[in-house]
Scaffold this motif. Structure first.
Motif, PDB file in Angstrom:
ATOM      1  N   TYR B  33       0.855  -1.180   0.000  1.00 51.69           N
ATOM      2  CA  TYR B  33       0.000   0.000   0.000  1.00 51.69           C
ATOM      3  C   TYR B  33       0.894   1.235   0.000  1.00 51.69           C
ATOM      4  O   TYR B  33       2.004   1.229   0.542  1.00 51.69           O
ATOM      5  N   PHE B  35       0.721   5.572   0.710  1.00 55.61           N
ATOM      6  CA  PHE B  35      -0.066   6.580   1.405  1.00 55.61           C
ATOM      7  C   PHE B  35       0.567   7.965   1.218  1.00 55.61           C
ATOM      8  O   PHE B  35       1.787   8.089   1.068  1.00 55.61           O
ATOM      9  N   TYR B  37       0.476  11.378   3.597  1.00 58.07           N
ATOM     10  CA  TYR B  37       0.061  11.986   4.850  1.00 58.07           C
ATOM     11  C   TYR B  37       0.377  13.479   4.803  1.00 58.07           C
ATOM     12  O   TYR B  37       1.388  13.909   4.252  1.00 58.07           O
ATOM     13  N   LEU B  47      -4.106  11.407   7.288  1.00 52.33           N
ATOM     14  CA  LEU B  47      -4.090  10.624   6.053  1.00 52.33           C
ATOM     15  C   LEU B  47      -4.842  11.383   4.968  1.00 52.33           C
ATOM     16  O   LEU B  47      -5.991  11.755   5.146  1.00 52.33           O
ATOM     17  N   ARG B  50      -4.872   6.967   0.017  1.00 52.55           N
ATOM     18  CA  ARG B  50      -4.155   5.691   0.015  1.00 52.55           C
ATOM     19  C   ARG B  50      -4.394   4.994  -1.319  1.00 52.55           C
ATOM     20  O   ARG B  50      -5.388   5.225  -1.992  1.00 52.55           O
ATOM     21  N   PHE B  91       4.043  13.814   3.471  1.00 53.36           N
ATOM     22  CA  PHE B  91       4.892  12.627   3.510  1.00 53.36           C
ATOM     23  C   PHE B  91       4.278  11.517   2.672  1.00 53.36           C
ATOM     24  O   PHE B  91       3.086  11.213   2.786  1.00 53.36           O
ATOM     25  N   ASN B 100       1.249  -3.684   7.335  1.00 53.90           N
ATOM     26  CA  ASN B 100       1.026  -2.248   7.126  1.00 53.90           C
ATOM     27  C   ASN B 100       1.132  -1.430   8.394  1.00 53.90           C
ATOM     28  O   ASN B 100       1.025  -0.218   8.362  1.00 53.90           O
ATOM     29  N   TYR B 101       1.324  -2.106   9.513  1.00 58.14           N
ATOM     30  CA  TYR B 101       1.518  -1.366  10.745  1.00 58.14           C
ATOM     31  C   TYR B 101       2.948  -0.856  10.857  1.00 58.14           C
ATOM     32  O   TYR B 101       3.278  -0.138  11.780  1.00 58.14           O
ATOM     33  N   LYS B 102       3.795  -1.225   9.919  1.00 60.32           N
ATOM     34  CA  LYS B 102       5.170  -0.737   9.866  1.00 60.32           C
ATOM     35  C   LYS B 102       5.339   0.060   8.581  1.00 60.32           C
ATOM     36  O   LYS B 102       5.540  -0.497   7.524  1.00 60.32           O
ATOM     37  N   LEU B 103       5.229   1.371   8.700  1.00 62.22           N
ATOM     38  CA  LEU B 103       5.332   2.217   7.520  1.00 62.22           C
ATOM     39  C   LEU B 103       6.756   2.731   7.333  1.00 62.22           C
ATOM     40  O   LEU B 103       7.453   3.036   8.304  1.00 62.22           O
ATOM     41  N   PHE B 105       8.593   5.904   5.608  1.00 65.00           N
ATOM     42  CA  PHE B 105       8.256   7.246   5.160  1.00 65.00           C
ATOM     43  C   PHE B 105       9.371   7.858   4.327  1.00 65.00           C
ATOM     44  O   PHE B 105      10.550   7.582   4.535  1.00 65.00           O
ATOM     45  N   GLY B 106       8.969   8.735   3.391  1.00 69.59           N
ATOM     46  CA  GLY B 106       9.924   9.617   2.751  1.00 69.59           C
ATOM     47  C   GLY B 106      10.266  10.767   3.675  1.00 69.59           C
ATOM     48  O   GLY B 106       9.702  10.902   4.773  1.00 69.59           O
ATOM     49  N   LYS B 107      11.177  11.623   3.221  1.00 66.67           N
ATOM     50  CA  LYS B 107      11.646  12.713   4.078  1.00 66.67           C
ATOM     51  C   LYS B 107      10.713  13.916   4.072  1.00 66.67           C
ATOM     52  O   LYS B 107      10.889  14.829   4.880  1.00 66.67           O
TER      53      LYS B 107
END
Lengths: 113, 115
Positions: B33, B35, B37, B47, B50, B91, B100-103, B105-107
């Motif tokens: 998935y 996303f 944010y 959010l 998605r 983000f 999916n509980y461990k995302l 992220f980009g900076k």
């Protein structure tokens, strides 16, 4: 329904002190996570839990400890604070049946002097 | 391990115009998935939209839409009719289908909407 709550909102520590950041959720979510946000770094996963009694390390776990004795609570402990742990900390909860959406708390801004 | 890259640290747009934020990712997984944010000055993570990787149709939420190019591993966010309230850090995030509980992220991209 309060969602995900975090306390405190702000905290200043001296190097070497210990403290616990509190996180609670009232949505009966099985998964909970802690992230830290540093300038220019995005959010990085510290620890996570897939249910009461089960925790595991994320990307940046050193210096932090977690436990999950109940579904609702997931505290993050700083054992001996260091200036490198100055950051904004976010707790999040997630339900696999909720279209894979993480719900974030409001964050805690921690400064270690 | 997955990586998420946002190549635009800052962007600005005039009110009512359209802006596109870029995101690329790297993964060997087929089920995942993506996303977007939004983080306004209040610091709350919100959010925006998605996208499930198995869906070919691009996701849309009111003024927000994505351009999901799976083969190119690209996931850009288009904001139409920009409003002053859209000013925020944005983000891009990746979640594995099975966890999916461990995302990841980009900076982030700081978007400023000018009146």
């Amino acid at each position: 329904n309060a969602g995900v709550t975090q306390t405190p909102k702000f905290q200043v520590l001296k190097t070497g002190q210990s403290m616990t950041l509190q996180c609670a959720q009232d949505m009966n979510h099985e998964y909970m996570s802690w992230y830290r946000q540093d300038p220019g770094m995005g959010l990085r996963l510290i620890h996570y839990s897939v249910g009461a009694g089960i925790t595991d390390q994320g990307e940046v776990p050193n210096g932090y400890n977690v436990s999950r004795s109940t579904t609702e609570d997931f505290p993050l402990r700083l054992l001996s604070a260091a200036p490198s742990q100055t950051s904004v900390y976010f707790c999040a909860s997630f339900s696999s049946g909720n279209y894979n959406e993480q719900f974030f708390g409001p964050g805690t801004r921690l400064t270690v002097l | 391990a997955q990586t998420v890259t946002q190549s635009q640290p800052e962007m600005s747009v005039q009110e009512a115009e359209t802006v596109t934020l870029s995101c690329t990712y790297d993964t060997s997984e087929s089920n995942y998935y993506l996303f977007w944010y939004k983080q306004p000055p209040s610091r709350q993570m919100i959010l925006v939209i998605r996208q499930e990787a198995y869906k070919q149709q691009n996701a849309t939420e009111n003024r927000f839409s994505v351009n999901f190019q799976k083969a190119a591993k690209s996931f850009s966010l288009k904001i139409s009719d920009s409003q002053l309230g859209d000013t925020a850090m944005y983000f891009c995030a990746f979640g594995s289908g099975g966890s999916n509980y461990k995302l990841t992220f980009g900076k982030g991209t700081l978007l400023t909407v000018n009146p």
